[in-house]
Design a protein around this motif. Structure first.
Motif, PDB file in Angstrom:
ATOM      1  N   SER A   1     -36.725  11.066  79.899  1.00 44.72           N
ATOM      2  CA  SER A   1     -37.774  10.951  78.879  1.00 44.72           C
ATOM      3  C   SER A   1     -38.571  12.251  78.771  1.00 44.72           C
ATOM      4  O   SER A   1     -38.826  12.745  77.664  1.00 44.72           O
ATOM      5  N   THR A   2     -38.947  12.816  79.912  1.00 41.64           N
ATOM      6  CA  THR A   2     -39.682  14.068  79.916  1.00 41.64           C
ATOM      7  C   THR A   2     -38.877  15.178  79.287  1.00 41.64           C
ATOM      8  O   THR A   2     -39.385  15.947  78.454  1.00 41.64           O
ATOM      9  N   ASN A   3     -37.604  15.287  79.647  1.00 40.70           N
ATOM     10  CA  ASN A   3     -36.729  16.328  79.070  1.00 40.70           C
ATOM     11  C   ASN A   3     -36.589  16.162  77.565  1.00 40.70           C
ATOM     12  O   ASN A   3     -36.588  17.150  76.823  1.00 40.70           O
ATOM     13  N   MET A   4     -36.478  14.901  77.098  1.00 40.18           N
ATOM     14  CA  MET A   4     -36.366  14.664  75.660  1.00 40.18           C
ATOM     15  C   MET A   4     -37.654  15.089  74.945  1.00 40.18           C
ATOM     16  O   MET A   4     -37.603  15.709  73.869  1.00 40.18           O
ATOM     17  N   LEU A   5     -38.791  14.789  75.548  1.00 39.92           N
ATOM     18  CA  LEU A   5     -40.066  15.165  74.940  1.00 39.92           C
ATOM     19  C   LEU A   5     -40.252  16.682  74.925  1.00 39.92           C
ATOM     20  O   LEU A   5     -40.680  17.253  73.924  1.00 39.92           O
TER      21      LEU A   5
ATOM     22  N   LYS B   1     -35.856   4.391  87.849  1.00 41.93           N
ATOM     23  CA  LYS B   1     -37.124   4.710  87.194  1.00 41.93           C
ATOM     24  C   LYS B   1     -37.359   6.215  87.164  1.00 41.93           C
ATOM     25  O   LYS B   1     -37.745   6.772  86.135  1.00 41.93           O
ATOM     26  N   ALA B   2     -37.136   6.892  88.284  1.00 42.99           N
ATOM     27  CA  ALA B   2     -37.334   8.344  88.343  1.00 42.99           C
ATOM     28  C   ALA B   2     -36.408   9.060  87.361  1.00 42.99           C
ATOM     29  O   ALA B   2     -36.825   9.999  86.667  1.00 42.99           O
ATOM     30  N   LEU B   3     -35.164   8.616  87.291  1.00 40.47           N
ATOM     31  CA  LEU B   3     -34.205   9.218  86.370  1.00 40.47           C
ATOM     32  C   LEU B   3     -34.629   8.992  84.919  1.00 40.47           C
ATOM     33  O   LEU B   3     -34.596   9.909  84.102  1.00 40.47           O
ATOM     34  N   ALA B   4     -35.046   7.768  84.598  1.00 42.15           N
ATOM     35  CA  ALA B   4     -35.490   7.459  83.240  1.00 42.15           C
ATOM     36  C   ALA B   4     -36.692   8.311  82.857  1.00 42.15           C
ATOM     37  O   ALA B   4     -36.772   8.820  81.722  1.00 42.15           O
ATOM     38  N   GLU B   5     -37.617   8.492  83.783  1.00 38.94           N
ATOM     39  CA  GLU B   5     -38.789   9.316  83.498  1.00 38.94           C
ATOM     40  C   GLU B   5     -38.406  10.782  83.303  1.00 38.94           C
ATOM     41  O   GLU B   5     -38.943  11.463  82.430  1.00 38.94           O
TER      42      GLU B   5
ATOM     43  N   ARG C   1     -37.392   1.136  78.432  1.00 40.16           N
ATOM     44  CA  ARG C   1     -37.416   0.360  77.185  1.00 40.16           C
ATOM     45  C   ARG C   1     -36.535   0.984  76.094  1.00 40.16           C
ATOM     46  O   ARG C   1     -35.805   0.288  75.408  1.00 40.16           O
ATOM     47  N   SER C   2     -36.599   2.281  75.939  1.00 39.05           N
ATOM     48  CA  SER C   2     -35.836   2.971  74.899  1.00 39.05           C
ATOM     49  C   SER C   2     -34.334   2.810  75.137  1.00 39.05           C
ATOM     50  O   SER C   2     -33.831   3.102  76.223  1.00 39.05           O
ATOM     51  N   ASN C   3     -33.621   2.377  74.089  1.00 37.35           N
ATOM     52  CA  ASN C   3     -32.165   2.220  74.210  1.00 37.35           C
ATOM     53  C   ASN C   3     -31.474   3.547  74.491  1.00 37.35           C
ATOM     54  O   ASN C   3     -30.512   3.595  75.263  1.00 37.35           O
ATOM     55  N   SER C   4     -31.959   4.633  73.895  1.00 36.01           N
ATOM     56  CA  SER C   4     -31.307   5.932  74.120  1.00 36.01           C
ATOM     57  C   SER C   4     -31.527   6.412  75.555  1.00 36.01           C
ATOM     58  O   SER C   4     -30.600   6.929  76.193  1.00 36.01           O
ATOM     59  N   ILE C   5     -32.723   6.228  76.075  1.00 30.47           N
ATOM     60  CA  ILE C   5     -32.973   6.609  77.469  1.00 30.47           C
ATOM     61  C   ILE C   5     -32.166   5.722  78.407  1.00 30.47           C
ATOM     62  O   ILE C   5     -31.536   6.203  79.349  1.00 30.47           O
TER      63      ILE C   5
END
Length: 117
Positions: A109-113, A102-106, A77-81
């Motif tokens: 997202s995890t790395n950004m968090l 999906k795995a890459l996006a997750e 959903r996130s444009n940056s991700i």
């Protein structure tokens, strides 16, 4: 994959089924939209309805997201991700399956968090 994301986003924000014509524009034909509705339903992302008159579809709607569709959309959903996913795939292979995306996006997202902690 842009059309898949667009369908998921718009369907998630709609309280009504979406007609295939919603997604037809200068870059996307009705045939492409119908194809995507069918494969997205086959893949368990959406519930769709396609009615045919002979060989020609005359009613085609995306009715709702499934659990898997909501889950996949949450990951992109996130444009940056989404931008980072597309860039990474373009550099690495040029194409990827839904599961890989999906795995890459997750992971992104995890790395950004984790980097913000």
């Amino acid at each position: 994959m842009e059309l898949v994301r667009r369908i998921l986003l718009e369907l998630s924000e709609s309280s009504q089924p979406l007609d295939a014509r919603t997604f037809v524009d200068g870059n996307t034909t009705m045939e492409e939209v119908i194809y995507h509705f069918r494969i997205m339903e086959d893949g368990g992302l959406i519930k769709a309805s396609v009615a045919y008159d002979g060989n020609k579809p005359y009613i085609c709607t995306a009715n709702e997201l499934t659990w898997a569709g909501n889950d996949f959309l949450a990951s992109i959903r996130s444009n940056s991700i989404w931008s980072k996913v597309k860039t990474t795939i373009a550099k690495a292979t040029g194409d990827a399956s839904l599961d890989v995306i999906k795995a890459l996006a997750e992971k992104i997202s995890t790395n950004m968090l984790l980097s913000s902690v």
